[in-house]
Motif scaffolding. Structure first.
Motif, PDB file in Angstrom:
ATOM      1  N   THR A 162     -20.148  45.110  36.010  1.00  0.00           N
ATOM      2  CA  THR A 162     -19.566  44.336  34.917  1.00  0.00           C
ATOM      3  C   THR A 162     -18.583  43.315  35.479  1.00  0.00           C
ATOM      4  N   PHE A 163     -18.692  42.083  34.972  1.00  0.00           N
ATOM      5  CA  PHE A 163     -17.843  40.978  35.433  1.00  0.00           C
ATOM      6  C   PHE A 163     -17.245  40.295  34.205  1.00  0.00           C
ATOM      7  N   SER A 164     -16.085  39.724  34.384  1.00  0.00           N
ATOM      8  CA  SER A 164     -15.409  39.075  33.273  1.00  0.00           C
ATOM      9  C   SER A 164     -15.989  37.698  33.009  1.00  0.00           C
ATOM     10  N   ALA A 165     -16.174  37.369  31.727  1.00  0.00           N
ATOM     11  CA  ALA A 165     -16.643  36.036  31.357  1.00  0.00           C
ATOM     12  C   ALA A 165     -15.617  34.979  31.752  1.00  0.00           C
ATOM     13  N   ALA A 166     -14.342  35.360  31.857  1.00  0.00           N
ATOM     14  CA  ALA A 166     -13.315  34.407  32.283  1.00  0.00           C
ATOM     15  C   ALA A 166     -13.609  33.908  33.686  1.00  0.00           C
ATOM     16  N   ASP A 167     -14.064  34.787  34.590  1.00  0.00           N
ATOM     17  CA  ASP A 167     -14.416  34.371  35.955  1.00  0.00           C
ATOM     18  C   ASP A 167     -15.614  33.443  35.948  1.00  0.00           C
ATOM     19  N   ALA A 168     -16.602  33.745  35.080  1.00  0.00           N
ATOM     20  CA  ALA A 168     -17.772  32.863  35.017  1.00  0.00           C
ATOM     21  C   ALA A 168     -17.369  31.484  34.516  1.00  0.00           C
ATOM     22  N   LEU A 169     -16.470  31.390  33.529  1.00  0.00           N
ATOM     23  CA  LEU A 169     -16.032  30.101  33.002  1.00  0.00           C
ATOM     24  C   LEU A 169     -15.187  29.335  34.012  1.00  0.00           C
ATOM     25  N   ASP A 170     -14.517  30.107  34.905  1.00  0.00           N
ATOM     26  CA  ASP A 170     -13.679  29.458  35.918  1.00  0.00           C
ATOM     27  C   ASP A 170     -14.443  29.218  37.215  1.00  0.00           C
ATOM     28  N   GLY A 171     -15.745  29.511  37.241  1.00  0.00           N
ATOM     29  CA  GLY A 171     -16.545  29.291  38.440  1.00  0.00           C
ATOM     30  C   GLY A 171     -16.293  30.313  39.523  1.00  0.00           C
ATOM     31  N   LYS A 172     -15.768  31.462  39.197  1.00  0.00           N
ATOM     32  CA  LYS A 172     -15.450  32.475  40.187  1.00  0.00           C
ATOM     33  C   LYS A 172     -16.431  33.654  40.183  1.00  0.00           C
ATOM     34  N   LEU A 173     -17.509  33.557  39.432  1.00  0.00           N
ATOM     35  CA  LEU A 173     -18.473  34.651  39.373  1.00  0.00           C
ATOM     36  C   LEU A 173     -19.294  34.697  40.654  1.00  0.00           C
ATOM     37  N   PRO A 174     -19.364  35.857  41.352  1.00  0.00           N
ATOM     38  CA  PRO A 174     -20.136  35.927  42.598  1.00  0.00           C
ATOM     39  C   PRO A 174     -21.593  35.594  42.353  1.00  0.00           C
TER      40      PRO A 174
END
Length: 618
Positions: free
Chosen positions: A244-256
């Motif tokens: 599980t990953f945070s949508a905040a990271d995906a919006l900030d371009g930090k999703l691995p």
């Protein structure tokens, strides 16, 4: 009712009961069993423990951090940016566990529509039913007939439905709200819709699903299903078990990149207070997006539970077999060893059931228990009732024995059933008593009156024998033999015998005097008493046995009655019993002694010394 007949009835009931429950379970009509099975499924899940899910799904969670940074719920423009960011990572499929049923600002809706078209995407719909709980009934003719019909579908806006595939996110929960199944097909009046997990798996595998009676086919992959095309759910662990990953990271371009590439990505809400949570065996607040993700993994990898018609048929067979086996064991041996074997059978069955569950085969635990316990308990209750009846019978027989035999002798026989199985030679004292002149009188009295008279005579003998600890070893019509020295000889056997003989004389004389006509008919009695060695034994075989004594002592005691009658007294005693009883016995206290007299006995070569006793009341 005999034990054999009771066992046959119990076996027939067990077989029919197990078959009836198996039939209901096979056709999905066993509501109570399903509730029991849900609880037992949780127990087995916890016993097996958490496991690592296959790395095929990633969850992008609209969590508390996302809500704090971007608001909640996400507006359509922000959601469009999130979908675009994930699609840029080249997932196998993207699934939005979010209902898009209401229009938003046009700019945001247009952006989201464009983002949905960028890759293979599934969006959520939902079905509502007239009743909160739906019954599913198996049908051999139509694999879709068992699917409950929804009265309303909540579908995405048409512009979104044209840009992405639609899947229904309903789950089937038990009475506690725990998701147990995902219906893979939803049916309404005019359409069929695949479930949200089935749509996502179909897009990821590039294969359209085909429906069979007990399975869904995804290309070459066959996924077994339960009644109503339902996919059984077994959870990997608590929340967060699936990556599980945070949508905040995906919006900030930090999703691995590894969290997206080649995976199925599911977007859903995990925000606190969001409401889309379910209790599971591992976690009381499992997010709905993780429930959907679990079903997707089952469909893509085929690692879900096998719970189909074949398993239900096996359940029915086990239910009947276990019920018959337990009843047979209980009927076979009701002992510590029998109960131990019964417990071992249950333990082995429980271990096999748990092993099957751990290896992906969901065999019912509730059905065999419900099938086996009632017949076994009913048999146990019937046997208990039967045993109580037998206990009452044996108590009555024991009471009868106590009435016939001296109390001490009856208790001794109860403790030692082999008492006198072999003849025993020992010292004892013996009394004989007989009515004289009664045979002629009995012809005139008739059988009924004779029985009444002799019953009174017997009561006197029984009372005196009991009070002195003697055993009536023979009672023949108007005479009896009483033995002192069984079950074991005692130092005061002679004294007690003498006391009993004196009391018999006094009471029998009084009893005869109370009967009108006995004096005119010259009805009397005579008593003889002697002591010495006897041979005590059982006579007879099988179920008909009698304790008796034999030997010269017994013969002398019987002949002493003739001595009493010949000398016109009530009681004649041998010199041996007078000396053994001692000077303090009841003889001199209750009467006058005459003797010793050298006396001949009929049928005996040698003489004996005898004493004649005269009551003081005469």
């Amino acid at each position: 009712m005999s034990h054999r007949l009771l066992t046959v009835i119990a076996l027939l009931f067990a077989g029919l009961w197990g078959a009836a429950l198996g039939y209901l379970n096979l056709n999905g009509e066993a509501g109570l069993l399903d509730r029991m099975e849900a609880t037992l499924a949780d127990v087995r899940s916890l016993a097996v423990g958490a496991r690592e899910p296959p790395p095929v799904v990633s969850i992008v969670a609209i969590d508390d951090r996302t809500a704090a940074a971007h608001g909640y719920p996400l507006d359509r423009a922000t959601l469009a940016r999130l979908v675009g960011a994930i699609n840029a990572g080249k997932p196998k499929a993207l699934a939005l566990d979010i209902l898009l049923v209401d229009p938003g600002p046009e700019e945001g809706d247009a952006a989201l529509t464009a983002a949905l078209r960028q890759g293979p995407t599934v969006i959520a719909g939902a079905a509502t039913f007239a009743q909160s709980r739906q019954q599913v009934i198996d049908s051999a003719e139509d694999p879709l007939a068992a699917i409950p019909e929804a009265n309303q579908l909540l579908l995405p806006l048409p512009r979104f439905a044209e840009a992405a595939a639609v899947g229904i996110v309903n789950v089937a929960t038990d009475q506690t709200g725990t998701p147990r199944f995902v219906p893979l097909i939803s049916r309404s009046a005019d359409r069929l819709d695949p479930a949200f997990p089935l749509r996502a798996a179909s897009l990821a595998l590039g294969a359209d699903p085909s429906i069979e009676r007990d399975a869904v086919m995804l290309g070459a992959l066959r996924i077994p299903t339960d009644i109503g095309q339902r996919l059984p759910l077994t959870f990997y662990g608590g929340r967060g078990s699936i990556a599980t990953f945070s949508a905040a990271d995906a919006l900030d371009g930090k999703l691995p990149a590894a969290a997206v590439a080649g995976r199925i990505v599911v977007i859903g809400s995990t925000v606190t207070g969001g409401g889309d949570v379910f209790p599971t065996p591992f976690d009381p607040v499992m997010p709905g997006v993780e429930v959907m993700s679990t079903a997707i993994i089952h469909l893509v990898t085929g690692d879900g539970m096998v719970r189909d018609r074949r398993m239900r048929l096996i359940d029915a067979g086990i239910a009947i077999g276990l019920a018959l086996l337990l009843v047979s064991l209980m009927a076979w041996r009701r002992s510590a060893a029998g109960y131990l074997i019964t417990v071992l059978v249950l333990v082995v069955w429980a271990m096999l059931n748990l092993s099957a569950f751990a290896n992906g085969f969901w065999l019912s635990a509730a059905l065999p228990i419900a099938a086996a316990l009632p017949p076994a308990l009913l048999l146990g209750a019937a046997e208990l009732w039967r045993d109580r009846g037998r206990a009452r019978h044996f108590a009555e027989q024991s009471a009868l024995l106590q009435r016939i035999e001296a109390p001490g002798l009856g208790e001794w026989l109860a403790r030692d059933p082999n008492f006198l199985a072999a003849p025993v030679r020992q010292n004892a004292a013996v009394i004989f008593i007989d009515l004289s002149g009664f045979t002629g009188l009995s012809e005139k009295l008739g059988p009924v009156k004779v029985s009444e008279v002799l019953s009174g005579f017997f009561e006197i003998i029984d009372d005196e024998a009991r009070s002195q600890g003697g055993a009536i070893t023979s009672f023949m019509g108007d005479g009896a033999m009483i033995l002192f020295g069984l079950p074991q000889p005692a130092d005061d056997d002679a004294a007690r015998a003498v006391s009993c003989a004196v009391s018999l004389c006094e009471r029998t004389r009084t009893w005869l005097g109370a009967h009108a006509g006995f004096a005119e008919k010259k009805i009397g009695f005579k008593v003889g008493a002697h002591c010495g060695p006897i041979v005590a034994s059982r006579l007879g075989t099988g179920d008909r046995q009698q304790i008796t004594a034999a030997g010269d002592t017994v013969n002398v005691g019987a002949r002493l009655m003739e001595v009493a009658a010949h000398n016109g007294v009530e009681l004649a005693l041998s010199d041996e019993i007078v000396r053994a009883a001692g000077p303090d016995s009841a003889l001199p206290q209750a009467g006058r002694m005459e003797g010793p007299l050298e006396t001949e006995l009929r049928g005996r070569a040698s003489h004996i010394d005898a004493w004649l006793w005269h009551s003081r009341t005469l």
